[in-house]
Design a protein around this motif. Sequence first.
Motif, PDB file in Angstrom:
ATOM      1  N   ASP A 133       0.828  -1.211   0.000  1.00  8.33           N
ATOM      2  CA  ASP A 133       0.000   0.000   0.000  1.00  8.33           C
ATOM      3  C   ASP A 133       0.859   1.257   0.000  1.00  8.33           C
ATOM      4  O   ASP A 133       0.547   2.249  -0.697  1.00  8.33           O
ATOM      5  N   ASP A 134       1.958   1.230   0.767  1.00  3.88           N
ATOM      6  CA  ASP A 134       2.858   2.388   0.772  1.00  3.88           C
ATOM      7  C   ASP A 134       3.496   2.589  -0.599  1.00  3.88           C
ATOM      8  O   ASP A 134       3.632   3.730  -1.075  1.00  3.88           O
ATOM      9  N   LEU A 135       3.886   1.487  -1.237  1.00  2.00           N
ATOM     10  CA  LEU A 135       4.466   1.597  -2.579  1.00  2.00           C
ATOM     11  C   LEU A 135       3.438   2.134  -3.569  1.00  2.00           C
ATOM     12  O   LEU A 135       3.758   2.946  -4.453  1.00  2.00           O
ATOM     13  N   ARG A 136       2.188   1.690  -3.432  1.00  2.00           N
ATOM     14  CA  ARG A 136       1.129   2.201  -4.308  1.00  2.00           C
ATOM     15  C   ARG A 136       0.928   3.708  -4.093  1.00  2.00           C
ATOM     16  O   ARG A 136       0.772   4.475  -5.047  1.00  2.00           O
ATOM     17  N   ALA A 137       0.940   4.111  -2.802  1.00  2.00           N
ATOM     18  CA  ALA A 137       0.751   5.538  -2.525  1.00  2.00           C
ATOM     19  C   ALA A 137       1.877   6.364  -3.136  1.00  2.00           C
ATOM     20  O   ALA A 137       1.637   7.438  -3.719  1.00  2.00           O
ATOM     21  N   ARG A 138       3.106   5.870  -3.046  1.00  2.00           N
ATOM     22  CA  ARG A 138       4.226   6.603  -3.643  1.00  2.00           C
ATOM     23  C   ARG A 138       4.088   6.629  -5.162  1.00  2.00           C
ATOM     24  O   ARG A 138       4.349   7.662  -5.804  1.00  2.00           O
ATOM     25  N   GLN A 139       3.679   5.490  -5.710  1.00  2.00           N
ATOM     26  CA  GLN A 139       3.511   5.445  -7.165  1.00  2.00           C
ATOM     27  C   GLN A 139       2.418   6.417  -7.603  1.00  2.00           C
ATOM     28  O   GLN A 139       2.551   7.123  -8.602  1.00  2.00           O
ATOM     29  N   GLN A 140       1.337   6.453  -6.850  1.00  2.00           N
ATOM     30  CA  GLN A 140       0.244   7.371  -7.204  1.00  2.00           C
ATOM     31  C   GLN A 140       0.682   8.830  -7.071  1.00  2.00           C
ATOM     32  O   GLN A 140       0.299   9.685  -7.882  1.00  2.00           O
ATOM     33  N   ALA A 141       1.489   9.117  -6.047  1.00  2.00           N
ATOM     34  CA  ALA A 141       1.997  10.486  -5.905  1.00  2.00           C
ATOM     35  C   ALA A 141       2.887  10.865  -7.091  1.00  2.00           C
ATOM     36  O   ALA A 141       2.809  11.984  -7.634  1.00  2.00           O
ATOM     37  N   LYS A 142       3.725   9.906  -7.524  1.00  2.00           N
ATOM     38  CA  LYS A 142       4.574  10.182  -8.690  1.00  2.00           C
ATOM     39  C   LYS A 142       3.729  10.387  -9.941  1.00  2.00           C
ATOM     40  O   LYS A 142       4.020  11.258 -10.780  1.00  2.00           O
ATOM     41  N   ILE A 143       2.669   9.582 -10.098  1.00  2.00           N
ATOM     42  CA  ILE A 143       1.806   9.727 -11.267  1.00  2.00           C
ATOM     43  C   ILE A 143       1.105  11.079 -11.245  1.00  2.00           C
ATOM     44  O   ILE A 143       0.950  11.747 -12.280  1.00  2.00           O
ATOM     45  N   ALA A 144       0.679  11.504 -10.042  1.00  2.00           N
ATOM     46  CA  ALA A 144       0.030  12.814  -9.941  1.00  2.00           C
ATOM     47  C   ALA A 144       0.992  13.929 -10.340  1.00  2.00           C
ATOM     48  O   ALA A 144       0.617  14.888 -11.051  1.00  2.00           O
ATOM     49  N   THR A 145       2.239  13.792  -9.911  1.00  2.00           N
ATOM     50  CA  THR A 145       3.247  14.798 -10.302  1.00  2.00           C
ATOM     51  C   THR A 145       3.470  14.781 -11.805  1.00  2.00           C
ATOM     52  O   THR A 145       3.564  15.834 -12.461  1.00  2.00           O
ATOM     53  N   MET A 146       3.526  13.558 -12.350  1.00  2.00           N
ATOM     54  CA  MET A 146       3.726  13.438 -13.799  1.00  2.00           C
ATOM     55  C   MET A 146       2.530  14.017 -14.551  1.00  2.00           C
ATOM     56  O   MET A 146       2.693  14.638 -15.621  1.00  2.00           O
ATOM     57  N   ASP A 147       1.309  13.814 -14.019  1.00  2.00           N
ATOM     58  CA  ASP A 147       0.128  14.382 -14.675  1.00  2.00           C
ATOM     59  C   ASP A 147       0.223  15.907 -14.739  1.00  2.00           C
ATOM     60  O   ASP A 147      -0.120  16.537 -15.755  1.00  2.00           O
ATOM     61  N   ALA A 148       0.718  16.493 -13.641  1.00  3.16           N
ATOM     62  CA  ALA A 148       0.858  17.955 -13.634  1.00  3.16           C
ATOM     63  C   ALA A 148       1.894  18.411 -14.658  1.00  3.16           C
ATOM     64  O   ALA A 148       1.683  19.395 -15.396  1.00  3.16           O
ATOM     65  N   VAL A 149       2.998  17.664 -14.728  1.00  2.09           N
ATOM     66  CA  VAL A 149       4.051  18.028 -15.703  1.00  2.09           C
ATOM     67  C   VAL A 149       3.541  17.858 -17.127  1.00  2.09           C
ATOM     68  O   VAL A 149       3.777  18.697 -18.013  1.00  2.09           O
ATOM     69  N   ILE A 150       2.812  16.741 -17.368  1.00  4.43           N
ATOM     70  CA  ILE A 150       2.287  16.477 -18.714  1.00  4.43           C
ATOM     71  C   ILE A 150       1.301  17.571 -19.113  1.00  4.43           C
ATOM     72  O   ILE A 150       1.295  18.061 -20.257  1.00  4.43           O
ATOM     73  N   SER A 151       0.426  17.961 -18.166  1.00  4.93           N
ATOM     74  CA  SER A 151      -0.540  19.023 -18.471  1.00  4.93           C
ATOM     75  C   SER A 151       0.178  20.332 -18.837  1.00  4.93           C
ATOM     76  O   SER A 151      -0.196  21.045 -19.785  1.00  4.93           O
ATOM     77  N   LYS A 152       1.233  20.637 -18.102  1.00  2.76           N
ATOM     78  CA  LYS A 152       1.994  21.858 -18.379  1.00  2.76           C
ATOM     79  C   LYS A 152       2.669  21.797 -19.732  1.00  2.76           C
ATOM     80  O   LYS A 152       2.658  22.766 -20.517  1.00  2.76           O
ATOM     81  N   LEU A 153       3.251  20.612 -20.022  1.00  4.67           N
ATOM     82  CA  LEU A 153       3.929  20.461 -21.308  1.00  4.67           C
ATOM     83  C   LEU A 153       2.933  20.510 -22.461  1.00  4.67           C
ATOM     84  O   LEU A 153       3.220  21.050 -23.538  1.00  4.67           O
ATOM     85  N   ASP A 154       1.726  19.933 -22.242  1.00  5.88           N
ATOM     86  CA  ASP A 154       0.689  19.994 -23.276  1.00  5.88           C
ATOM     87  C   ASP A 154       0.293  21.453 -23.543  1.00  5.88           C
ATOM     88  O   ASP A 154       0.110  21.876 -24.701  1.00  5.88           O
ATOM     89  N   ALA A 155       0.150  22.190 -22.459  1.00  6.73           N
ATOM     90  CA  ALA A 155      -0.234  23.600 -22.628  1.00  6.73           C
ATOM     91  C   ALA A 155       0.844  24.388 -23.380  1.00  6.73           C
ATOM     92  O   ALA A 155       0.567  25.211 -24.272  1.00  6.73           O
ATOM     93  N   GLU A 156       2.116  24.139 -23.067  1.00  6.23           N
ATOM     94  CA  GLU A 156       3.201  24.818 -23.770  1.00  6.23           C
ATOM     95  C   GLU A 156       3.250  24.419 -25.239  1.00  6.23           C
ATOM     96  O   GLU A 156       3.516  25.240 -26.127  1.00  6.23           O
ATOM     97  N   ALA A 157       2.967  23.124 -25.494  1.00  3.53           N
ATOM     98  CA  ALA A 157       2.997  22.670 -26.887  1.00  3.53           C
ATOM     99  C   ALA A 157       1.897  23.341 -27.689  1.00  3.53           C
ATOM    100  O   ALA A 157       2.095  23.733 -28.849  1.00  3.53           O
ATOM    101  N   ARG A 158       0.700  23.473 -27.085  1.00  6.61           N
ATOM    102  CA  ARG A 158      -0.374  24.144 -27.800  1.00  6.61           C
ATOM    103  C   ARG A 158      -0.064  25.634 -27.990  1.00  6.61           C
ATOM    104  O   ARG A 158      -0.400  26.234 -29.005  1.00  6.61           O
ATOM    105  N   ALA A 159       0.605  26.231 -26.980  1.00  7.22           N
ATOM    106  CA  ALA A 159       0.950  27.656 -27.109  1.00  7.22           C
ATOM    107  C   ALA A 159       1.957  27.904 -28.238  1.00  7.22           C
ATOM    108  O   ALA A 159       1.957  28.940 -28.892  1.00  7.22           O
TER     109      ALA A 159
END
Length: 289
Positions: free
Chosen positions: A235-261
């Motif tokens: 469960d702890d490993l899953r929580a860390r993995q989910q936290a990393k995925i959430a961070t990656m989602d934020a980075v991906i969203s930012k990169l998507d926005a820059e690409a569209r700009a």
Amino acid sequence: MSDASTTAPQTSAPEVRARYQRSARNYLIDQRFQLKYTGFLVGISLALSAALGILLWNASSKIIEQSRSAVEQGQQTVRQGQETVKRGQEVIVQSRRVSEVVAMNIAKEYKDDPELSKTFGEAAQRDEAKLKDEQARLERDAAVLQQRAEALGRQASEVAHNQQMLLRLIVALLSLLVIGVGIAGIIFTHKIAGPIFKMKRLLRQVGEGKLVVRERLRKGDELQHFFESFEKMVDDLRARQQAKIATMDAVISKLDAEARAQAEPKGSEPEGLAQLKRLRSEMQEQLDA
């Protein structure tokens, strides 16, 4: 621009649990481990059973020997009584012979004295009556002694039979004890070997990146606390993995926005962003496996 891989990750592992059914065929999950310790238990029970069997046999042998001695003494007493009865019967026979000889002599020597002959005849009749009574008593005693001898013979046979039955009973009970200890050893070691076997499989799955625990230990299995610690680790490993995925989602969203700009051509995206999305998808698959 949106992508299915940027959806929010699941927050908990699926709750599907595999149901395990015990059967006689799978009680030896780890034969080396189970047979080793079951062998130890059986060996100890054999030693204890042998010691207990010797003690029981010695105690029973003493009791049976005392019974046999009592029977032999009784038989000896009966034989002595029979000899006494036999001697008494011989004495009666001799007494009758003596009485007959005396009667013949009196009849011969004192034939002219009828009064003496009459007196002796009456005395002889009284003695004969006593001899008959004594003979009847001796015959009764002989019959009683014969019955007692037969009873003691049966008792001696019963003592020998009981000794054999006791030996068989001791062997049977101790054999059942050893067999029961062996079966109990397999059952109890199965409650340890089963969880270990399952944990090894789950550890391989975690090593392959599958951060999902879909199985539980059976009711009555040992190592429950260890399994709970393992579940908490996953469960702890899953929580860390989910936290990393959430961070990656934020980075991906930012990169998507820059690409569209930057007005990238339709259907194309930077290579680094594509790799990041693929990594994110793989990480999510590990959580959903």
